[in-house]
Design an enzyme around this catalytic site. Structure first.
Site, PDB file in Angstrom:
ATOM      1  N   ASP A 226      -3.489   5.434 -12.989  1.00 32.97           N
ATOM      2  CA  ASP A 226      -4.573   4.447 -12.920  1.00 32.97           C
ATOM      3  C   ASP A 226      -4.839   3.956 -11.409  1.00 32.97           C
ATOM      4  OD1 ASP A 226      -2.247   2.997 -12.233  1.00 32.97           O
ATOM      5  OD2 ASP A 226      -2.419   1.380 -13.469  1.00 32.97           O
ATOM      6  N   LYS A 276      -0.539 -20.274   9.893  1.00 33.04           N
ATOM      7  CA  LYS A 276      -1.022 -19.168   8.976  1.00 33.04           C
ATOM      8  C   LYS A 276      -0.417 -17.848   9.516  1.00 33.04           C
ATOM      9  CE  LYS A 276      -5.328 -21.876   7.782  1.00 33.04           C
ATOM     10  NZ  LYS A 276      -6.575 -21.831   7.489  1.00 33.04           N
ATOM     11  N   ASP A 331      -4.955   0.427  -6.673  1.00 31.77           N
ATOM     12  CA  ASP A 331      -4.382   0.467  -8.058  1.00 31.77           C
ATOM     13  C   ASP A 331      -5.429  -0.549  -8.878  1.00 31.77           C
ATOM     14  OD1 ASP A 331      -2.935  -0.279 -10.232  1.00 31.77           O
ATOM     15  OD2 ASP A 331      -1.230  -1.480  -9.265  1.00 31.77           O
TER      16      ASP A 331
END
Length: 348
Positions: A226, A276, A331
């Site tokens: 996949d 962050k 993916d």
């Protein structure tokens, strides 16, 4: 010595010496490098002929007549990109450089158009349920979902075929008859396809135990069915064979941004604050090269996933290497991934 290494000469070599090298290696180019193999220029038989037409003496150093701005390829370029550059600029050869502009190879049009026939077996995993892609997978196994006009697994198969591979095994479980009907014995692609069927899911590592292990006598590619990628499989094979390991796992760099300011402390005192922060990891890309010995170590009926199998090898002090995938990789596990694949397929 690799054939391309015989084309390397120093800038102080003469035209006469360059001609002797051109005759000896028969690839119609020499690469002029410094002591660190950094590329300084190239010299083709056409360049030599032009120099001779200008009546340059045969003892002229090649640095006076070489091309100092040759077209080059990078380490991670695939065959299609290299051929595209060759066609655009009417090139017969293309030096391959690493990040420091050191020569690490030479691609020639002749070799690219006369692809090698590689006997390494390729094992494609196509047994998953694809539950996160329902309802699309309600009546169709995930590897047969189409990206563009072709099923995902067919795109993977054809990329291996274009690289020269011809021995394929496909592992099935969910809706196996649909996969067998689509691919058959591989004769429509001019290759051999054989199947192993998992009565119960055995995991990506356990399925190895179903292979005809007496026939696995070369490093075996194992790849999830996949994935979309432009990974150069030949580069992966060269890396695996040159770095002595029981297995090579392809990895992909993954970045995660913490959506808040992160506070580092010592006791009740704040030591620093980072707004962050970005963390980088290598994640499993679902593509492996496995030694025959590792494949044969998996007993039939064993349930084990590849990460666990490789962790066992590491615990036994066996070498397991990683190969970073810088090329395109996706993916197709979720619906948003499948939609992204449809959007990006035309550019692959």
């Amino acid at each position: 010595m690799k054939q391309w290494e015989k084309t390397l000469i120093s800038p102080g070599c003469t035209i006469e010496e360059a001609i002797a090298t051109l005759d000896r290696v028969a690839v119609r180019i020499v690469m002029i490098v410094d002591g660190h193999r950094q590329l300084l220029g190239t010299l083709t038989d056409g360049d030599v002929r032009r120099a001779l037409l200008k009546q340059c003496p045969l003892n002229t150093p090649v640095h006076q007549i070489m091309c100092t701005t040759p077209r080059t390829a990078e380490r991670d370029w695939g065959t299609d990109r290299i051929l595209s550059v060759m066609e655009k600029y009417s090139l017969l050869q293309l030096p391959v450089l690493d990040e420091q502009r050191r020569v690490i190879g030479l691609q020639t049009l002749h070799d690219l158009l006369n692809k090698p026939r590689l006997d390494n077996p390729v094992f494609l995993m196509a047994g998953g349920f694809g539950t996160r892609l329902r309802p699309l997978t309600q009546h169709c196994p995930k590897p047969l979902l189409k990206v563009g006009e072709k099923p995902i697994l067919e795109i993977i198969l054809e990329r291996f075929i274009s690289a020269g591979f011809h021995r394929f095994f496909i592992s099935t479980h969910y809706m196996p008859e649909m996969i067998r009907e689509h691919f058959g014995d591989g004769s429509q692609w001019g290759v051999e396809i054989r199947y192993v069927h998992e009565e119960q899911p055995l995991g990506t590592g356990g399925a190895l135990g179903l292979l005809p292990q007496d026939e696995i006598d070369m490093p075996l590619f194992l790849m999830n069915g996949d994935l979309l990628t432009t990974l150069n499989f030949l580069n992966l094979l060269d890396f695996h064979e040159g770095n002595g390991a029981v297995a090579t796992m392809c990895v992909r760099e993954y970045e995660y941004t913490v959506p808040y300011g992160v506070v580092e402390s010592e006791g009740h005192r704040i030591r620093s604050m980072v707004e962050k922060p970005v963390h980088k990891f290598f994640i499993n890309a679902g593509i492996y090269l496995l030694s025959p010995e590792l494949v044969k170590s998996v007993r039939p009926g064993t349930h084990i996933d590849m990460p666990t199998l490789l962790e066992q090898q590491i615990a036994q002090q066996h070498h397991v290497n990683m190969f970073p995938v810088h090329e395109y990789w996706l993916d197709i596990g979720r619906m948003e991934d499948f939609q992204r694949a449809q959007q990006e397929f035309s550019s692959l």
